[in-house]
Design an enzyme around this catalytic site. Structure first.
Site, PDB file in Angstrom:
ATOM      1  N   LYS A 128      -7.389   1.686  -2.311  1.00  0.00           N
ATOM      2  CA  LYS A 128      -6.887   1.244  -1.007  1.00  0.00           C
ATOM      3  C   LYS A 128      -6.851   2.404  -0.016  1.00  0.00           C
ATOM      4  CE  LYS A 128      -5.167  -1.225   2.272  1.00  0.00           C
ATOM      5  NZ  LYS A 128      -3.925  -1.987   2.236  1.00  0.00           N
TER       6      LYS A 128
ATOM      7  N   LYS B 246       0.801   5.566   8.356  1.00  0.00           N
ATOM      8  CA  LYS B 246       1.376   5.846   7.034  1.00  0.00           C
ATOM      9  C   LYS B 246       0.279   5.961   5.981  1.00  0.00           C
ATOM     10  CE  LYS B 246       2.326   2.485   4.573  1.00  0.00           C
ATOM     11  NZ  LYS B 246       1.686   1.662   3.512  1.00  0.00           N
TER      12      LYS B 246
ATOM     13  N   SER C 130       0.862  -1.189   0.000  1.00  0.00           N
ATOM     14  CA  SER C 130       0.000   0.000   0.000  1.00  0.00           C
ATOM     15  C   SER C 130       0.892   1.231   0.000  1.00  0.00           C
ATOM     16  CB  SER C 130      -0.906   0.006   1.235  1.00  0.00           C
ATOM     17  OG  SER C 130      -1.789  -1.081   1.213  1.00  0.00           O
TER      18      SER C 130
END
Length: 296
Positions: free
Chosen positions: A171, A239, A96
């Protein structure tokens, strides 16, 4: 049967590589910590000592590493995939990372004679272990169809969502929704406890109504037991929320709830909870409410 290199054998990558080996593929894995390859070797795969060794002769190269700089290094770094893989190899990035980084790397891959799909996953460690991941794929339609057997070995929901970078964009949206759900569940648990409600009974009835969700189903156990083994670490979700807010800013989209949850993730990380599962956002709600457990 396909010859596969799998780069990154952590919490998610290890069971994914094991499933691919179990499906009859020839799988060679690489991880910076060599011991992480042991489950793959036990499943009939092979461990490599370097990226270059792992990708030699591979038809498909899979990545599952933490962040954009890691993907850049593995693909474009010295003796990385672009320097070492066979021409025409199909690269599938399950990591990701930032959508813009994916688009740029896909361009570099094409210029070097490779094909590349971005295919981030949702479902956490349990989804990886159960081969029940949701996989959102960006890239060329033909490459997606070529990779379908791999995706269907690893996931239950596999969808081609658009051109390169689209998988990462979807995502990011997924991580926004999941983070908001976890925070809402954490706040609800602390709220209910403050009133002395039977928490298990309350969550059971909430789960049967509109408040029900995969998050409630999968994360309530952690919150009730105050046990947060990392299925998906706060460090990584922090993140991902940075990716959400940065991409939203670039698109001129307002994400007020996303920005707030990003800050709550940052607070949890700063408080030392980064290595815990993201359900440990509960601990942050407890701290803010002055109701922290003695060990919290």
């Amino acid at each position: 049967m396909t010859t596969i290199a799998f780069l990154g054998l952590g919490i998610m990558g290890s069971p994914m590589a094991v499933h691919l080996a179990g499906a009859g593929n020839t799988v060679t894995g690489y991880n910076r910590s060599p011991d992480k390859a042991e489950p793959l070797v036990a499943a009939g795969g092979r461990a490599a000592a370097s990226v270059a060794e792992a990708v030699r002769g591979a038809d498909v190269i899979c990545l599952m590493v933490p962040d954009s700089p890691d993907v850049k290094d593995v693909l474009a770094g010295e003796k990385g995939v672009f320097d070492s893989a066979e021409p025409g190899a199909l690269i599938i990035d399950f990591s990701s990372i930032r959508p813009d980084v994916t688009v740029e790397l896909a361009k570099q891959a094409a210029a070097r004679g490779f094909r590349m799909l971005d295919a981030p996953v949702s479902g956490g460690e349990k989804g990886a272990v159960d081969a029940a991941l949701s996989i959102m794929v960006g890239g060329d339609t033909g490459d997606f169809e070529a990779a379908r057997p791999i995706f269907e070995t690893l996931g239950k929901t596999v969808v081609h969502v658009g051109p390169s970078g689209s998988g990462q964009t979807v995502k990011a949206a997924n991580q926004l929704i999941v983070a908001a759900n976890i925070e809402a569940l954490a706040e609800a648990v602390v709220f209910l406890e403050a009133y002395g409600v039977d928490i298990e009974a309350a969550l059971r009835v909430l789960g049967g109504g509109l408040a029900g969700s995969k998050v409630l189903e999968q994360k309530q156990g952690n919150m009730l037991s105050r046990s947060f083994p990392p299925g998906f670490r706060i460090d990584l979700h922090h993140k991902d929320m940075g990716i959400v807010t940065a991409a939203a800013r670039e698109a001129g989209v307002v994400v007020p709830l996303g920005s707030l949850v990003e800050q709550l993730m940052a607070s949890a990380k700063a408080s030392g909870d980064g290595a815990l599962d993201h359900s440990a956002l509960l601990r942050g709600v407890q701290r803010l409410s002055g109701r922290a457990d003695k060990e919290n």
